[in-house]
Design an enzyme around this catalytic site. Structure first.
Site, PDB file in Angstrom:
ATOM      1  CB  VAL A  63     -44.220  -7.982-104.193  1.00 33.27           C
ATOM      2  CG1 VAL A  63     -44.560  -9.445-104.727  1.00 33.27           C
ATOM      3  CG2 VAL A  63     -45.670  -7.380-103.751  1.00 33.27           C
ATOM      4  CD  GLU A  93     -48.080  -1.397 -99.076  1.00 29.32           C
ATOM      5  OE1 GLU A  93     -47.723  -0.479 -98.368  1.00 29.32           O
ATOM      6  OE2 GLU A  93     -48.549  -1.367-100.064  1.00 29.32           O
ATOM      7  CE  LYS A 118     -53.581  -9.351-105.548  1.00 30.75           C
ATOM      8  NZ  LYS A 118     -52.134  -9.087-105.488  1.00 30.75           N
ATOM      9  CG  LEU A 150     -67.679  -7.094 -92.642  1.00 35.64           C
ATOM     10  CD1 LEU A 150     -68.504  -8.354 -92.179  1.00 35.64           C
ATOM     11  CD2 LEU A 150     -68.387  -6.535 -93.727  1.00 35.64           C
ATOM     12  CE  LYS A 151     -62.943  -0.336 -86.719  1.00 31.51           C
ATOM     13  NZ  LYS A 151     -64.221  -0.089 -85.845  1.00 31.51           N
ATOM     14  CB  ALA A 152     -67.710   1.579 -91.326  1.00 31.52           C
ATOM     15  N   GLY A 188     -57.608   2.308 -99.421  1.00 29.77           N
ATOM     16  CA  GLY A 188     -56.718   2.892-100.235  1.00 29.77           C
ATOM     17  C   GLY A 188     -55.547   2.082-100.268  1.00 29.77           C
ATOM     18  CB  CYS A 248     -53.544  -3.967-103.841  1.00 29.25           C
ATOM     19  SG  CYS A 248     -51.789  -4.550-103.898  1.00 29.25           S
TER      20      CYS A 248
HETATM   21  C1  UDX Z   1     -54.366  -5.586 -99.928  1.00 24.52           C
HETATM   22  C2  UDX Z   1     -54.823  -6.997 -99.929  1.00 24.52           C
HETATM   23  O1  UDX Z   1     -55.356  -7.456 -98.464  1.00 24.52           O
HETATM   24  C3  UDX Z   1     -53.650  -7.962-100.112  1.00 24.52           C
HETATM   25  O2  UDX Z   1     -54.194  -9.362 -99.998  1.00 24.52           O
HETATM   26  C4  UDX Z   1     -53.117  -7.766-101.449  1.00 24.52           C
HETATM   27  O3  UDX Z   1     -51.853  -8.737-101.894  1.00 24.52           O
HETATM   28  C5  UDX Z   1     -52.905  -6.365-101.546  1.00 24.52           C
HETATM   29  O4  UDX Z   1     -53.956  -5.550-101.369  1.00 24.52           O
HETATM   30  P1  UDX Z   1     -53.102  -3.781 -98.542  1.00 24.52           P
HETATM   31  O5  UDX Z   1     -53.366  -3.150 -99.652  1.00 24.52           O
HETATM   32  O6  UDX Z   1     -51.649  -3.710 -98.055  1.00 24.52           O
HETATM   33  O7  UDX Z   1     -53.277  -5.471 -99.177  1.00 24.52           O
HETATM   34  O8  UDX Z   1     -53.747  -3.653 -97.238  1.00 24.52           O
HETATM   35  P2  UDX Z   1     -55.364  -4.093 -96.602  1.00 24.52           P
HETATM   36  O9  UDX Z   1     -54.757  -4.567 -95.060  1.00 24.52           O
HETATM   37  O10 UDX Z   1     -55.760  -5.124 -97.163  1.00 24.52           O
HETATM   38  O11 UDX Z   1     -56.130  -2.829 -96.366  1.00 24.52           O
HETATM   39  C6  UDX Z   1     -56.620  -2.067 -97.681  1.00 24.52           C
HETATM   40  C7  UDX Z   1     -57.216  -0.924 -97.447  1.00 24.52           C
HETATM   41  O12 UDX Z   1     -58.706  -1.200 -96.946  1.00 24.52           O
HETATM   42  C8  UDX Z   1     -56.532  -0.006 -96.213  1.00 24.52           C
HETATM   43  O13 UDX Z   1     -56.763   1.401 -96.555  1.00 24.52           O
HETATM   44  C9  UDX Z   1     -57.303  -0.368 -95.119  1.00 24.52           C
HETATM   45  O14 UDX Z   1     -57.551   0.862 -94.158  1.00 24.52           O
HETATM   46  C10 UDX Z   1     -59.027  -0.446 -95.781  1.00 24.52           C
HETATM   47  N1  UDX Z   1     -59.787  -1.295 -94.775  1.00 24.52           N
HETATM   48  C11 UDX Z   1     -59.536  -2.479 -94.619  1.00 24.52           C
HETATM   49  C12 UDX Z   1     -60.884  -0.786 -94.356  1.00 24.52           C
HETATM   50  O15 UDX Z   1     -61.410   0.506 -94.765  1.00 24.52           O
HETATM   51  N2  UDX Z   1     -61.765  -1.604 -93.572  1.00 24.52           N
HETATM   52  C13 UDX Z   1     -61.485  -3.111 -93.478  1.00 24.52           C
HETATM   53  O16 UDX Z   1     -62.250  -3.512 -92.731  1.00 24.52           O
HETATM   54  C14 UDX Z   1     -60.459  -3.483 -93.742  1.00 24.52           C
END
Ligand code: UDX
Length: 425
Positions: free
Chosen positions: A11, A154, A203, A249-251, A256, A259
């Site tokens: 960050v 990330e 946030k 909305l991706k299952a 993980g 955040c």
């Molecule tokens: C997240 C937030 O998006 C960001 O705004 C915040 O500042 C930090 O946390 P990040 O953890 O880097 O970012 O990843 P993100 O792309 O949001 O995905 C988080 C998790 O959700 C991943 O494990 C991803 O695989 C999962 N995910 C995401 C799903 O399972 N389905 C989706 O449709 C989207």
């Protein structure tokens, strides 16, 4: 403007470099000499697409420098960003010790008016507590504390920081707000000006809502499994309603990372402290925790038990584009497979794990050689573009379990694989 960024994690470093892109002069401060040395030499201590190029560009143009000299760094800059970690404590709340120790440091060395900006994700009310900590050290020099949360993902942190959906500025001081407007003068995205408390809650609410969307679609995917309906069609069908939107909305196997798990848990704790049960988020958390086990039940059922089986786990990072394994569902899956008596082969394009119970391979074809099933956990492009015909000729039994619904089922079935996704009939 002269900006200090305290904390050179993903960050802090991204924030600093993007401020350089916007024309500011940035100093990155960290207590870790090794990190400062590496960053000064143009090397990042973590993987983030596009960031090494930006780092070298701004080092060459003398827009950014890194230091461990706390006093000079604090005294020479008007804006001080706090970008340190707020990890999850055992009770689910956020550990703010790093934030407060930085606040103390600022109070000790502050010599003239400063805007102290909190970018770390912190519970509501932290801006006032940071103010108290600074005041306790230094009651004479004026300053203001502003909340300006980050929303970076990330793997696409540079893009997100350069093209934010919105910038949130929480300030109770007119002077600090005016200075923040100057800092963001070239920003074309909407700016939400609000109170520090609201900014802090925005946030947590953002991340929790996104996590809620994921758990919603994941629970619905389980229903789809029962009803022989394709969850991706449901996501498309509901996502086209602009009130719902197509994103998150991706299952799959569940969320993980550094955040979502931490922030959902922290918001539940924040509510509890107010005497309220945020039951909707408790359910979000519960669905997410059980999703890898739901997925593994499918594996167990289809390959006839797990004990003694050889399984290839593809992907360790919590999502593609990062080497971060924090709260990665892959680690849960690996541990469970090992505990059920499987022999586990692991592959990830960039992550190496230190788990003596598994074999890690550099090449994916070696990892799948002779296995009874392939379990895909991280949807890296490398896996999506794999020569599956070649994989088929290597495995012992042709079973693929797609924890991200990311592979082309029809193509795999045509090759002769038995394919199982989540909510994919
Ligand atoms: C997240 C937030 O998006 C960001 O705004 C915040 O500042 C930090 O946390 P990040 O953890 O880097 O970012 O990843 P993100 O792309 O949001 O995905 C988080 C998790 O959700 C991943 O494990 C991803 O695989 C999962 N995910 C995401 C799903 O399972 N389905 C989706 O449709 C989207």
């Amino acid at each position: 403007m002269n900006v200090l960024v305290i904390g050179t994690g993903y960050v802090g470093t991204t924030t600093g470099l993007v401020l350089c892109e916007k024309g500011h002069k940035v100093t990155g401060l960290d207590i870790d000499e090794k990190k400062v040395e590496a960053l000064s030499a143009g090397r990042l201590h973590f993987y983030e697409k596009g960031l090494p190029e930006l780092l070298r560009k701004h080092l060459n143009q003398n827009n950014i420098s890194f230091t461990t000299d706390v006093k000079t760094a604090i005294q020479q800059n008007d804006f001080i960003f706090i970008c340190v970690g707020t990890p999850k404590k055992k009770d689910g709340s956020a550990d703010l010790s790093a934030v407060y120790s930085v606040a103390k440091m600022i109070g000790t060395y502050m010599n003239k008016y400063k805007v102290v900006i909190n970018k770390s994700t912190v519970p509501v009310g932290t801006a006032s507590k940071v103010k108290e900590v600074i005041e306790a050290e230094n009651g004479k020099v004026p300053f203001d504390v502003v909340s300006n949360p980050e929303f970076l993902r990330e793997g696409s942190a540079v893009y997100d920081a350069l093209h934010p959906d919105r910038v949130v500025i929480g300030s109770s001081s007119k002077k600090a707000l005016e200075m923040m407007r100057q800092l963001y003068v070239s920003e074309t995205s909407p700016i939400v000006e609000t109170t520090p408390n609201a900014a802090e809650l925005i946030k947590y609410a953002s991340n929790s809502f996104l996590a809620l969307k994921i758990s919603f679609i994941n629970q619905l995917a389980r229903l789809c499994d029962m009803m022989q309906v394709d969850i991706d069609e449901i996501s498309k069908g509901i996502g086209l309603d602009h009130r719902i939107g197509p994103h998150f909305l991706k299952a799959g196997i569940g969320y993980g990372g550094s955040c979502f798990p931490k922030d959902v848990s922290a918001l539940i704790t924040i509510a509890k402290e107010e005497g309220m049960i945020l039951s909707i988020l408790e359910e979000v958390e519960e669905i997410n925790k059980s999703q890898p086990f739901y997925f593994l039940e499918k594996v167990e059922k289809h390959i006839g038990g797990l004990e003694g089986k050889s399984i290839a786990v593809l992907g360790v990072a919590f999502k593609p584009g990062t080497d971060d394994t924090r709260e990665s569902p892959s680690l849960v899956v690996i541990d469970e497979l090992v505990s059920k008596g499987c022999s586990v082969n692991v592959h990830d394009p960039i992550v190496t794990i230190t788990n003596p119970s598994v074999k890690q391979f550099d090449h994916v074809f070696d990892a799948v050689d002779g296995v009874d099933a392939i379990v895909l956990i991280t949807d890296w492009d490398e896996y999506l573009n794999l020569d599956w015909q070649k994989v088929k000729s290597t495995v012992n039994r042709p079973y693929i379990f797609d924890g991200r619904n990311a592979l082309n089922k029809q193509e795999l079935v045509n090759i002769g694989f038995h394919y199982e996704g989540i909510g994919k009939p």
